[in-house]
Design a protein around this motif. Sequence first.
Motif, PDB file in Angstrom:
ATOM      1  N   ALA A  54       0.844  -1.198   0.000  1.00  0.00           N
ATOM      2  CA  ALA A  54       0.000   0.000   0.000  1.00  0.00           C
ATOM      3  C   ALA A  54       0.884   1.254   0.000  1.00  0.00           C
ATOM      4  O   ALA A  54       1.745   1.417   0.865  1.00  0.00           O
ATOM      5  N   ARG A 308     -10.594   0.163   3.970  1.00  0.00           N
ATOM      6  CA  ARG A 308     -10.932  -0.570   2.749  1.00  0.00           C
ATOM      7  C   ARG A 308      -9.827  -0.534   1.708  1.00  0.00           C
ATOM      8  O   ARG A 308      -9.671  -1.465   0.919  1.00  0.00           O
ATOM      9  N   ASP A 309      -9.067   0.527   1.665  1.00  0.00           N
ATOM     10  CA  ASP A 309      -8.012   0.618   0.647  1.00  0.00           C
ATOM     11  C   ASP A 309      -6.643   0.226   1.174  1.00  0.00           C
ATOM     12  O   ASP A 309      -5.640   0.392   0.496  1.00  0.00           O
ATOM     13  N   ARG A 310      -6.599  -0.301   2.397  1.00  0.00           N
ATOM     14  CA  ARG A 310      -5.378  -0.825   3.013  1.00  0.00           C
ATOM     15  C   ARG A 310      -4.360   0.260   3.371  1.00  0.00           C
ATOM     16  O   ARG A 310      -3.229  -0.042   3.726  1.00  0.00           O
ATOM     17  N   ASN A 311      -4.738   1.519   3.291  1.00  0.00           N
ATOM     18  CA  ASN A 311      -3.858   2.610   3.694  1.00  0.00           C
ATOM     19  C   ASN A 311      -4.342   3.209   5.008  1.00  0.00           C
ATOM     20  O   ASN A 311      -5.528   3.095   5.362  1.00  0.00           O
ATOM     21  N   ASP A 366      -4.260  12.259   1.418  1.00  0.00           N
ATOM     22  CA  ASP A 366      -3.954  10.831   1.327  1.00  0.00           C
ATOM     23  C   ASP A 366      -4.312  10.087   2.606  1.00  0.00           C
ATOM     24  O   ASP A 366      -4.554   8.876   2.576  1.00  0.00           O
ATOM     25  N   ARG A 371     -11.163  10.540   1.848  1.00  0.00           N
ATOM     26  CA  ARG A 371     -10.489  10.396   0.572  1.00  0.00           C
ATOM     27  C   ARG A 371     -11.312   9.554  -0.401  1.00  0.00           C
ATOM     28  O   ARG A 371     -12.099   8.689  -0.005  1.00  0.00           O
ATOM     29  N   SER A 373     -10.669   7.114  -2.411  1.00  0.00           N
ATOM     30  CA  SER A 373     -10.536   5.662  -2.460  1.00  0.00           C
ATOM     31  C   SER A 373     -11.429   4.972  -1.452  1.00  0.00           C
ATOM     32  O   SER A 373     -11.939   3.866  -1.700  1.00  0.00           O
ATOM     33  N   LEU A 374     -11.692   5.579  -0.321  1.00  0.00           N
ATOM     34  CA  LEU A 374     -12.599   4.997   0.655  1.00  0.00           C
ATOM     35  C   LEU A 374     -14.042   5.146   0.209  1.00  0.00           C
ATOM     36  O   LEU A 374     -14.854   4.228   0.361  1.00  0.00           O
ATOM     37  N   ILE A 377     -14.812   2.668  -2.885  1.00  0.00           N
ATOM     38  CA  ILE A 377     -14.941   1.274  -2.477  1.00  0.00           C
ATOM     39  C   ILE A 377     -16.189   1.073  -1.659  1.00  0.00           C
ATOM     40  O   ILE A 377     -16.856   0.038  -1.741  1.00  0.00           O
TER      41      ILE A 377
END
Length: 379
Positions: A54, A308-311, A366, A371, A373-374, A377
Amino acid sequence: MRVDVAIVGGGIAGASAAYFLARHGSVALIEREEHFSYHSSGRTAAQFTVGIGATTMRRMAQASRAFFEAPPEGFSEQPILSPRGCLTVGRREQEATLRRLEANLASVGARADRLGRDEALALFPALRPEKLDLGVYEPDAMDIDVDVLLQGYLRGAKAAGAVLATRSDIRAIVREGNRWRLTWAGGDILADAVVNAAGGWADEVAAMAGLAPLGIVAHRRTAFTFALQKDFDTRSWPHVGSVDYDWYVKPEPGCLMGSLADAVPVAPSDAYPEDIDVAQAIENIERDTRLSIGRPISQWAGLRSFARDRNPVAGMREDAPGFFWLAGQGGCGILTSPAMGQSIAALVTGAPLPEAITQLGVASEDLSPERESLRVIAT
């Protein structure tokens, strides 16, 4: 009690937040268990590596390196890091995956050595030669002394005036005007800001405050120790794992540690090892190495909590001013704790992120719980 910031959760994330925030104002660090670092932080392989898939997590790990190598004056009497190295091995058909690992290391300026079979065997002689063709070695990976790190955070926070409370179960979190009221057995805490550092319970803490969940999911990881091998001198061995990520082995004082490297979604709880996971780990390790494990000396399980995005997540959502998330560090909470602690301190106090973090390409967006990406998803 009236404080500037109340931190819910006394694992390594909460402890690092308390350490960096306490220099800016009054802080209360609240942990419901009998001691700090109980669930996840105390059940870790304690490895510093930047070989992380990630992107933001990898960058936050690299941004933490300087703190580990040269902690502030008085932080600890012993070094936090000790040399170990990290070796990942695989077959010829897995070369593309190994190359991605190599590229990830290089992307943050870390050294990555490409190895053939003989070079990998020289580092870890217990490997079965017929089971590997290639390897990637991270020579600057290290062991982390988690207790030295945790006590440094707690001692520094307390010295700066932070209140550290264990056995303190928060029962309610309510917004009152511009402040938050946290109710616990010891009374009420009024805080301008709340930092939700509750790990696998982060969504439950948010719900207590009447807020929507972020989608933080706890995952169980099982590990065990086993006897040193009479045919091998393991003292200089690196941390070793398969590129499939279905086992790893790490030397420990007086024994070896093994794991299936599993990440099984579970409800947040006091995790216990599953016998089937231990058995599968033993099978995988003995398949690829000449180690003979027999009966484990000890076994345990810990929680790793992922967004959810592993970050990782650090920041506030618009629907809840003054409620900050510090969550989703996965299995990297220890090794990213300096950068994550510095980041949440900056975000809570309205300061820019430290230059050492932004130079690696990490912006507040980030880390934000809002963000894209969350959100993508989630839908």
